[in-house]
Design a protein around this motif. Structure first.
Motif, short mmCIF file in Angstrom:
data_model
loop_
_atom_site.label_atom_id
_atom_site.label_comp_id
_atom_site.label_asym_id
_atom_site.label_seq_id
_atom_site.Cartn_x
_atom_site.Cartn_y
_atom_site.Cartn_z
N UNK A 116 0.85 -1.19 0.00
CA UNK A 116 0.00 0.00 0.00
C UNK A 116 0.89 1.24 0.00
N UNK A 117 0.38 2.30 -0.59
CA UNK A 117 1.16 3.54 -0.68
C UNK A 117 1.42 4.13 0.69
N UNK A 118 0.53 3.90 1.66
CA UNK A 118 0.68 4.53 2.98
C UNK A 118 1.93 4.05 3.72
N UNK A 119 2.45 2.86 3.36
CA UNK A 119 3.65 2.35 4.02
C UNK A 119 4.93 2.75 3.29
N UNK A 120 4.82 3.40 2.17
CA UNK A 120 6.00 3.74 1.37
C UNK A 120 6.67 5.01 1.91
N UNK A 159 1.05 -5.91 -15.83
CA UNK A 159 -0.08 -6.62 -16.41
C UNK A 159 -1.35 -6.13 -15.74
N UNK A 160 -2.20 -5.48 -16.52
CA UNK A 160 -3.42 -4.86 -15.98
C UNK A 160 -3.03 -3.84 -14.91
N UNK A 161 -3.48 -4.05 -13.67
CA UNK A 161 -3.17 -3.10 -12.60
C UNK A 161 -2.09 -3.63 -11.67
N UNK A 162 -1.39 -4.68 -12.06
CA UNK A 162 -0.39 -5.28 -11.20
C UNK A 162 1.00 -5.16 -11.82
N UNK A 163 2.01 -5.12 -10.95
CA UNK A 163 3.40 -5.06 -11.36
C UNK A 163 4.06 -6.39 -11.00
N UNK A 164 4.76 -6.98 -11.97
CA UNK A 164 5.39 -8.28 -11.77
C UNK A 164 6.90 -8.11 -11.79
N UNK A 179 9.34 -14.93 -8.19
CA UNK A 179 8.53 -13.84 -8.73
C UNK A 179 7.66 -13.25 -7.62
N UNK A 180 7.40 -11.99 -7.71
CA UNK A 180 6.50 -11.30 -6.79
C UNK A 180 5.60 -10.38 -7.60
N UNK A 181 4.37 -10.22 -7.11
CA UNK A 181 3.40 -9.36 -7.78
C UNK A 181 2.95 -8.28 -6.81
N UNK A 182 2.87 -7.05 -7.29
CA UNK A 182 2.49 -5.92 -6.45
C UNK A 182 1.43 -5.08 -7.15
N UNK A 183 0.63 -4.42 -6.36
CA UNK A 183 -0.36 -3.49 -6.92
C UNK A 183 0.13 -2.04 -6.81
N UNK A 184 1.05 -1.80 -5.93
CA UNK A 184 1.56 -0.44 -5.71
C UNK A 184 2.98 -0.35 -6.25
N UNK A 191 10.80 -3.47 -2.96
CA UNK A 191 11.23 -4.84 -3.15
C UNK A 191 12.57 -4.91 -3.88
N UNK A 192 12.73 -4.12 -4.93
CA UNK A 192 13.97 -4.13 -5.69
C UNK A 192 15.15 -3.69 -4.83
N UNK A 193 14.96 -2.63 -4.08
CA UNK A 193 16.03 -2.10 -3.25
C UNK A 193 16.36 -3.05 -2.09
N UNK A 194 15.34 -3.73 -1.57
CA UNK A 194 15.52 -4.55 -0.37
C UNK A 194 16.07 -5.93 -0.67
#
Length: 215
Positions: A116-120, A159-164, A179-184, A191-194
Motif C-alpha cells: 500500500x502507498x501509505x507504508x511507502x 499486467x493490468x493493474x499489477x506489477x510483476x 517472482x512477486x506481484x504488487x499493486x503499488x 522490493x527491488x532495493x531490499x
C-alpha cells in the motif's frame, strides 16, 4: 455523511471506549488482565486511526499478527459463551467484547498489507513513480548487475493493474529464482532495493538516461 466520516466516527467511538476503560482502571483499580486488555485495545485504536487516515503507524508487520490475536480472542470468547457457566452479566460482557472486536480485526488485517502507498517512504514513492513512467514506454524492463560476490537479474513488467518482478540471483554459487506481484509501484521499488543488489536508479540509467529503444 460519507463513508470516510463514518469510519472516523467509528475510530472516535473505539477511542472513547479506551478512555473510559482507562478512567475506570484509575478510579477503581483492576486486574493485570484488564491492564493488558486496555493496552492491546490502545494499540488497536492506533491502528484504526492509521488505516482510516491513510498513514503508516509503527511497523506493517505487526498489524496482521495483532488481527490474528483478535480473531483468536473472538473464538475463545464465543466458546466461553456457549460452554462456560457464565453469569448473565459476564456473558453479556463477553459477547459484546467479541462483537466489537470483529471490525477492528478486519481493518487491521487490511492495514497490515505492506503493498500500500501509505507504508511507502518518500524515496520509495519517487522510485515507484519512475518505474511506472518507464513501463509506460516499455513492455518489460530488465537489468543485470554484479555486486561483490552476488549477481542479480531483475525483470519488471506490468499486467493490468499489477506489477510483476521476476528475480534471478546468485551468491557463492547458489542460484535462486522467484517472482512477486504488487499493486503499488512504490512497493515494487521497495522490493527491488531490499531484496536485490539493484536499485531503481539502475533502471533509470539503462532505460531513460541511455535513451533505450522500446522493447
Amino acid at each position: 455523511m460519507n463513508l470516510k466520516r463514518a469510519y472516523l466516527l467509528l475510530c472516535g467511538f473505539y477511542t472513547l471506549l479506551i478512555l473510559i476503560g482507562a478512567i475506570a482502571l484509575l478510579v477503581g483499580g483492576g486486574s493485570l488482565l484488564a491492564v493488558i486488555q486496555l493496552g492491546v485495545g490502545a494499540v488497536v485504536v492506533i491502528g484504526l486511526w492509521g488505516y482510516f487516515l491513510g498513514r503508516g503507524f509503527m511497523n506493517p508487520r505487526m498489524w496482521r499478527p495483532l488481527a490474528g490475536l483478535l480473531a483468536l480472542g473472538i473464538v475463545i470468547q464465543l466458546i466461553a459463551v456457549f460452554t462456560a457457566h457464565l453469569s448473565a452479566a459476564a456473558m453479556t460482557w463477553t459477547l459484546t467484547t467479541a462483537i466489537f472486536s470483529v471490525l477492528p480485526m478486519i481493518f487491521l488485517y487490511r492495514y497490515g498489507n505492506r503493498d500500500q502507498l501509505l507504508w511507502a517512504t518518500p524515496e520509495e514513492r519517487e522510485g515507484g513513480k519512475m518505474l511506472g513512467e518507464l513501463l509506460e514506454g516499455q513492455r518489460e524492463l530488465m537489468v543485470e548487475k554484479q555486486a561483490d560476490d552476488s549477481q542479480a537479474t531483475v525483470k519488471v513488467s506490468k499486467a493490468d493493474d499489477a506489477y510483476l518482478a521476476s528475480v534471478e540471483r546468485s551468491r557463492e554459487g547458489n542460484v535462486e529464482a522467484f517472482e512477486e506481484r504488487f499493486r503499488c509501484p512504490a512497493t515494487l521499488a521497495f522490493f527491488i532495493e531490499k531484496f536485490t543488489c539493484l536499485s531503481v536508479s539502475d533502471f533509470v540509467r539503462k532505460y531513460r538516461d541511455n535513451d533505450a529503444n522500446p522493447a
